[in-house]
Design a protein around this motif. Structure first.
Motif, short mmCIF file in Angstrom:
data_model
loop_
_atom_site.label_atom_id
_atom_site.label_comp_id
_atom_site.label_asym_id
_atom_site.label_seq_id
_atom_site.Cartn_x
_atom_site.Cartn_y
_atom_site.Cartn_z
N TYR A 30 -7.85 -8.71 0.89
CA TYR A 30 -7.03 -9.12 -0.56
C TYR A 30 -7.73 -9.92 -1.49
CZ TYR A 30 -2.87 -7.76 2.24
OH TYR A 30 -1.87 -7.13 2.79
N VAL A 37 -12.97 -3.97 7.98
CA VAL A 37 -12.77 -2.80 9.18
C VAL A 37 -11.59 -1.84 8.73
CG1 VAL A 37 -12.94 -4.31 11.08
CG2 VAL A 37 -10.83 -4.25 10.04
N ASP A 43 -4.65 -2.64 11.89
CA ASP A 43 -3.00 -2.67 12.18
C ASP A 43 -3.10 -2.74 13.69
OD1 ASP A 43 -2.26 -1.95 9.64
OD2 ASP A 43 -2.12 0.05 9.85
N SER A 88 6.25 -8.15 2.40
CA SER A 88 5.42 -6.98 2.81
C SER A 88 6.65 -5.92 3.32
CB SER A 88 4.42 -7.43 3.92
OG SER A 88 3.81 -6.44 4.34
N GLU A 124 10.64 7.21 0.07
CA GLU A 124 9.84 7.13 -0.95
C GLU A 124 8.14 7.23 -0.43
OE1 GLU A 124 9.85 3.53 -3.01
OE2 GLU A 124 11.93 3.65 -3.29
N LYS A 126 4.52 5.90 0.57
CA LYS A 126 3.98 4.67 0.47
C LYS A 126 2.60 4.95 -0.29
CE LYS A 126 3.23 0.58 3.21
NZ LYS A 126 1.74 0.48 2.82
N ARG A 147 0.90 -9.47 -6.13
CA ARG A 147 1.95 -10.20 -5.03
C ARG A 147 1.25 -11.48 -4.72
NH1 ARG A 147 2.54 -6.91 0.28
NH2 ARG A 147 0.54 -7.98 0.77
N GLU A 184 3.62 -0.27 -7.73
CA GLU A 184 2.31 -0.14 -7.17
C GLU A 184 1.32 0.44 -8.24
OE1 GLU A 184 2.31 -1.30 -4.03
OE2 GLU A 184 0.40 -0.46 -3.03
N LYS A 324 4.02 4.79 9.17
CA LYS A 324 2.50 4.99 8.82
C LYS A 324 2.02 6.50 9.54
CE LYS A 324 1.12 1.20 6.70
NZ LYS A 324 -0.05 0.18 7.21
P1 NAD Z 1 1.96 -2.75 3.48
O1 NAD Z 1 0.93 -2.31 2.76
O2 NAD Z 1 1.98 -2.19 4.93
O3 NAD Z 1 3.35 -2.78 3.00
C1 NAD Z 1 3.78 -3.50 1.84
C2 NAD Z 1 3.47 -2.98 0.61
O4 NAD Z 1 3.64 -1.70 0.20
C3 NAD Z 1 3.95 -3.47 -0.54
O5 NAD Z 1 3.78 -4.78 -1.07
C4 NAD Z 1 3.67 -2.62 -1.56
O6 NAD Z 1 2.48 -2.98 -2.24
C5 NAD Z 1 3.27 -1.23 -0.99
N1 NAD Z 1 4.23 -0.05 -1.42
C6 NAD Z 1 3.53 1.05 -1.56
N2 NAD Z 1 4.55 2.03 -1.74
C7 NAD Z 1 5.46 1.59 -1.64
C8 NAD Z 1 7.13 1.75 -1.81
N3 NAD Z 1 7.23 3.10 -2.05
N4 NAD Z 1 7.98 1.01 -1.63
C9 NAD Z 1 7.67 -0.31 -1.18
N5 NAD Z 1 6.45 -0.81 -1.25
C10 NAD Z 1 5.44 0.09 -1.36
O7 NAD Z 1 1.69 -4.33 3.82
P2 NAD Z 1 0.71 -5.28 3.27
O8 NAD Z 1 1.19 -6.65 3.71
O9 NAD Z 1 0.42 -5.22 2.04
O10 NAD Z 1 -0.81 -4.90 4.07
C11 NAD Z 1 -0.89 -4.43 5.23
C12 NAD Z 1 -1.46 -3.02 4.94
O11 NAD Z 1 -2.95 -3.57 4.47
C13 NAD Z 1 -1.57 -2.57 6.09
O12 NAD Z 1 -1.79 -0.99 5.93
C14 NAD Z 1 -3.24 -2.96 6.66
O13 NAD Z 1 -3.90 -1.63 7.14
C15 NAD Z 1 -3.98 -3.24 5.28
N6 NAD Z 1 -4.68 -4.27 5.71
C16 NAD Z 1 -5.96 -3.68 5.92
C17 NAD Z 1 -6.84 -4.84 6.07
C18 NAD Z 1 -8.41 -4.22 6.41
O14 NAD Z 1 -9.09 -5.08 6.66
N7 NAD Z 1 -8.70 -2.94 6.59
C19 NAD Z 1 -6.62 -6.06 6.04
C20 NAD Z 1 -5.44 -6.28 5.84
C21 NAD Z 1 -4.40 -5.40 5.58
#
Ligand code: NAD
Length: 341
Positions: A30, A37, A43, A88, A124, A126, A147, A184, A324
């Protein structure tokens, strides 16, 4: 899970280490827009943290990663308090988990409506991008923010205005005195490939993936840099609203579209579970032929009254879930390696 008695020292240690690791990966993802990773790997760790907490609720502290919306606010941007909190999404990783989630949600909805309410599911895509919050007052864009931690985001108004489709002034009439539009920001797949080719030709390093590229682009200090990136946005929610004449999220999308906001062409309102499953299957087959990358499907209760009645946890709404897709294994021909994408 049955809660176990006192956690052993080993469990406590595993838990602390895991929580620290999740925090570290979140920071890289973020804050630095540079994940350490894969999402699948992240996840799995997050899931394990939730499992341990379910077995040992006494370990759960207020600052546990499971109690917070991931993401912080960088000092490089002015902080913005969202009028209504941003959340989230709860994830499910198999159709069996989705069925269990739908069973629970339908049971709660039935209780609320004394059996008289029928859930319509707003389904919808994602979008794998970055969530933003646009504040409109009397039809004029006042500011745009990331956010952040859900309560406070980063002011990225100037950068966001480089996205052509986002209206500075809404068109038509009837818009609310005040409303927060959530969406988004992403880079379309084709534009991402072209942008990377141009970087490689210029002898520069290509961007790792569209999600981090979109996040990095939007969080540039200089809007002129953001303007060079092929960013787009689709609306996927609404926050605070004052005087919005709509009873459901899909109806709101119709209004937002009339007012000139970019609404996704892919959403549907479905009455049955079979329709929801068919939607998931269809887009699973087509996922690489779409305008943008997706990492799943979001299933939401369409009706606003029911959304309000179901409410939210500190991290996620109880009226929505993200299914997912399983991570794909890509076999390259030249090197016999597998990578998760
Ligand atoms: P998330 O991405 O699982 O879900 C929430 C987000 O989805 C919302 O804030 C919004 O931005 C998005 N979104 C996209 N399409 C949407 C739709 N149609 N309706 C509503 N929301 C929609 O949650 P998160 O807390 O943002 O992050 C978790 C994600 O980020 C996971 O997929 C995780 O794998 C990834 N992540 C990866 C790492 C890494 O190191 N690779 C680290 C942190 C998070």
């Amino acid at each position: 899970h049955e809660p176990e008695a006192i956690p052993t020292e080993a469990i406590r240690e595993e838990y602390e280490n895991l929580a620290d690791l999740v925090r570290k990966y979140r920071f890289a993802y973020y804050q630095e827009d540079a994940p350490l990773v894969s999402d699948a790997e992240f996840d799995t760790l997050f899931r394990r943290l939730e499992e341990i907490e379910a077995l040992h609720p006494e370990l759960v502290a207020n600052d546990s990663p499971t109690q917070e919306v991931g993401g912080e606010v960088s000092a490089a941007f002015a902080p913005v308090e969202h009028l209504q909190r941003m959340y989230s999404l709860e994830d499910v990783f198999s159709l069996a988990e989705l069925e269990a989630w739908l069973n629970r949600a339908e049971a709660s909805i039935e209780k609320i409506g004394d059996g008289g309410v029928k859930a319509a599911w707003l389904t919808e895509l994602k979008i794998d991008g970055l969530a933003v919050n646009l504040l409109y007052r009397d039809g004029k864009l006042v500011r745009a923010a990331t956010r952040g931690d859900g309560t406070t985001g980063e002011d990225i108004t100037h950068n966001l205005l480089t996205i052509k489709e986002i209206p500075q002034e809404l068109r038509g009439n009837g818009f609310p005195a005040e409303m927060e539009v959530r969406g988004e920001v992403f880079i379309p797949s084709k534009a991402f490939a072209e942008f990377n080719e141009a970087l490689i030709e210029a002898g520069k390093a290509p961007l790792a993936n569209p999600r981090n590229a979109a996040a990095g682009s939007l969080r540039q200090k200089d809007p002129a840099e953001t303007a060079k990136r092929p960013l787009k946005m689709f609306v996927h929610g609404i926050g605070a609203r004052e005087g919005l004449a709509a009873g459901s999220q899909s109806e709101t999308y119709g209004l937002l579209k009339e007012w000139g906001l970019p609404v996704s062409p892919y959403f549907e309102v479905l009455e049955t579970r079979d329709d929801v499953l068919a939607f998931i299957e269809r887009y699973g087959d087509q996922r690489h032929k779409l305008l943008h990358e997706i990492d799943g499907i979001v299933i939401k209760v369409d009706d606003f009254g029911t959304q309000r009645a179901l409410g939210n946890t500190t991290r996620v709404p109880r009226w929505a879930v993200a299914y997912k897709y399983p991570p794909e294994e890509v076999h390259t021909k030249l090197l016999d390696i597998q990578v998760n994408v």
